[in-house]
Motif scaffolding. Structure first.
Motif, short mmCIF file in Angstrom:
data_model
loop_
_atom_site.label_atom_id
_atom_site.label_comp_id
_atom_site.label_asym_id
_atom_site.label_seq_id
_atom_site.Cartn_x
_atom_site.Cartn_y
_atom_site.Cartn_z
N VAL A 199 -4.72 7.09 -3.01
CA VAL A 199 -4.46 7.16 -1.57
C VAL A 199 -5.35 6.16 -0.83
CG1 VAL A 199 -4.65 8.60 0.48
CG2 VAL A 199 -3.59 9.52 -1.59
N ALA A 200 -6.64 6.12 -1.23
CA ALA A 200 -7.57 5.19 -0.58
C ALA A 200 -7.14 3.74 -0.80
CB ALA A 200 -8.98 5.41 -1.12
N VAL A 201 -6.76 3.42 -2.05
CA VAL A 201 -6.28 2.06 -2.33
C VAL A 201 -5.03 1.76 -1.52
CG1 VAL A 201 -5.30 0.56 -4.11
CG2 VAL A 201 -7.30 1.95 -4.63
N GLY A 202 -4.08 2.72 -1.49
CA GLY A 202 -2.85 2.51 -0.75
C GLY A 202 -3.08 2.29 0.74
N PRO A 238 -11.07 -7.53 -2.17
CA PRO A 238 -10.88 -6.13 -1.72
C PRO A 238 -11.97 -5.70 -0.76
CG PRO A 238 -11.84 -6.19 -3.92
CD PRO A 238 -11.55 -7.62 -3.56
N GLY A 239 -11.58 -4.83 0.18
CA GLY A 239 -12.55 -4.24 1.08
C GLY A 239 -13.30 -3.09 0.43
N LEU A 240 -14.23 -2.52 1.16
CA LEU A 240 -15.03 -1.43 0.62
C LEU A 240 -14.18 -0.20 0.29
CD1 LEU A 240 -18.25 -1.60 2.85
CD2 LEU A 240 -18.00 -2.26 0.44
N LEU A 241 -13.20 0.11 1.18
CA LEU A 241 -12.34 1.26 0.93
C LEU A 241 -11.50 1.04 -0.33
CD1 LEU A 241 -11.26 4.01 1.85
CD2 LEU A 241 -9.58 2.81 3.27
N THR A 242 -11.03 -0.17 -0.53
CA THR A 242 -10.24 -0.48 -1.73
C THR A 242 -11.09 -0.32 -2.98
OG1 THR A 242 -9.02 -2.09 -0.42
CG2 THR A 242 -8.73 -2.18 -2.80
N LEU A 243 -12.31 -0.86 -2.95
CA LEU A 243 -13.21 -0.74 -4.10
C LEU A 243 -13.55 0.72 -4.38
CD1 LEU A 243 -15.68 -3.72 -3.51
CD2 LEU A 243 -13.99 -3.49 -5.35
N GLY A 290 0.81 -1.21 0.00
CA GLY A 290 0.00 0.00 0.00
C GLY A 290 0.84 1.26 0.00
N THR A 291 1.88 1.28 0.84
CA THR A 291 2.77 2.44 0.89
C THR A 291 3.48 2.64 -0.45
OG1 THR A 291 3.11 2.10 3.25
CG2 THR A 291 4.67 3.52 2.12
N ALA A 292 3.96 1.54 -1.04
CA ALA A 292 4.63 1.64 -2.33
C ALA A 292 3.70 2.21 -3.40
CB ALA A 292 5.13 0.26 -2.76
N ALA A 293 2.46 1.72 -3.45
CA ALA A 293 1.50 2.20 -4.44
C ALA A 293 1.20 3.68 -4.23
CB ALA A 293 0.21 1.38 -4.37
N LEU A 294 1.07 4.07 -2.96
CA LEU A 294 0.73 5.46 -2.65
C LEU A 294 1.85 6.41 -3.09
CD1 LEU A 294 -0.94 6.52 0.68
CD2 LEU A 294 0.72 7.99 -0.43
N VAL A 295 3.10 6.06 -2.75
CA VAL A 295 4.23 6.96 -3.06
C VAL A 295 4.49 7.00 -4.56
CG1 VAL A 295 6.67 7.40 -2.67
CG2 VAL A 295 5.25 6.58 -0.78
N VAL A 296 4.48 5.84 -5.21
CA VAL A 296 4.78 5.79 -6.65
C VAL A 296 3.72 6.54 -7.45
CG1 VAL A 296 4.99 4.24 -8.64
CG2 VAL A 296 6.13 3.68 -6.50
N ASN A 297 2.49 6.61 -6.93
CA ASN A 297 1.42 7.28 -7.67
C ASN A 297 1.52 8.81 -7.59
OD1 ASN A 297 -0.54 5.59 -9.14
ND2 ASN A 297 -0.65 4.51 -7.20
#
Length: 326
Positions: free
Chosen positions: A145-148, A275-280, A104-111
């Motif tokens: 950010v939500a996905v991360g 995936p959870g609701l926040l991920t979706l 999650g952290t990797a996805a957030l920063v790379v985005n």
């Protein structure tokens, strides 16, 4: 008189570019699934080199069949910079960073990459920053950010990992902006092929690690590495270059915000990660932001020329019509 408007070729070119961008984001999203398998058996540098060598072989074969030849000298500066920063530096640093932080952290920063592309593209390439593009990127980044956050687990994160992922985003953004001018002087296939070769040469110091890791790696990990080279690298980077040559770097960068949503879907389908609701919700926001950033204002709303020409006051009863403006 009704003069035929050349909408047909233009529309066809737009559809081809949109199709190329779609192929890119789907294959780049699939790369995250393959990296999980290959990354467990291969070190970051070895995985990057193996992926680039596989991509270079596939691209070189296509170039020979199509007799593409060498790119013009004027394109080499952009090819060399994008090859070093995007194909080489980005892949090694991202593989390393993802071993230090949770997904999650990797996805957030790379985005943050698409935002950096927009800023660099505006500064160095003169890309326009229309409100729709900015709004779409803001919505997509909120979704990323939500996905991360929803993907952040107990794996923990280190300062080194965050810095590495941020460096990967910077290398990605700088590589894209350097690649854009080269596409005006060479074909998408040439730019991708020789950029991949430059990246592979830059990663040659990891050749010993690649040989050592390949001897111990399971067949599935090696096949995933080859898949990464042929499809998310050779094919997807070529379709990316094709689409980038026909639009701005900022708009293409915003399109990649569809990747987190597709990663969520593919992880659900192929890895049974429900995936959870926040991920979706984050995935939906990513796609919505891409739709907004790729949309165009309705005809007649983006220009004030027509309105300015209407209240012309002249003493003649029949004013001569002004020439139509494009």
């Amino acid at each position: 008189m009704n003069t035929p408007r050349p909408t047909s070729p233009t529309r066809r070119a737009q559809l081809l570019a949109a199709g190329a961008a779609t192929v890119t984001v789907v294959l780049w999203a699939s790369a995250f699934v393959s990296i999980r398998s290959a990354g467990a058996a291969y070190s970051p540098g070895a995985l990057a080199l193996g992926r680039l060598l596989a991509g270079a072989v596939a691209l070189g074969a296509v170039c020979l069949i199509r007799r593409e030849g060498w790119p013009p000298r004027a394109a080499w500066r952009g090819i060399a910079i994008s090859g070093l920063l995007w194909f080489g530096f980005y892949m090694v640093v991202l593989n390393w960073g993802e071993q230090q932080v949770d997904a999650g952290t990797a996805a957030l920063v790379v985005n943050t990459g698409p935002i950096l592309i927009a800023l660099l593209g505006s500064r160095l390439l003169g890309d326009a920053m229309p409100p729709r593009l900015l709004a779409g990127m803001a919505v997509s980044f909120a979704g990323a950010v939500a996905v991360g956050l929803s993907m952040s687990g107990d794996g923990g994160s280190s300062v080194l990992g965050v810095v590495l992922c941020l460096l990967a985003a910077v290398g990605y953004a700088a590589g894209v902006v350097a690649q854009k001018p080269a596409l005006g002087r060479a074909s998408a296939l040439q730019v991708t092929t020789f950029g991949c070769l430059v990246g592979a040469v830059a990663c040659l110091p990891f050749a010993g690690q690649l040989v050592q890791d390949a001897a111990d790696a399971p067949v599935s990990a090696t096949l995933n590495m080859l898949y990464l080279g042929v499809f998310p690298t050779a094919l997807a980077f070529t379709t990316w270059a094709y689409a980038l040559a026909r639009t701005t770097a900022s708009r293409m960068g915003a399109t990649t915000y569809a990747v987190p949503a597709l990663v969520v879907l593919m992880s659900w389908l192929f890895l049974d990660e429900v995936p959870g609701l926040l991920t979706l919700a984050g995935g939906v926001l990513c796609l919505a932001g891409v739709a907004v950033s790729r949309s165009r204002p309705r005809a007649g709303t983006g220009s004030g020329n027509g309105k300015a020409a209407a209240p012309v006051r002249t003493p003649e009863p029949q004013p001569e019509p002004e020439p139509e403006q494009a």
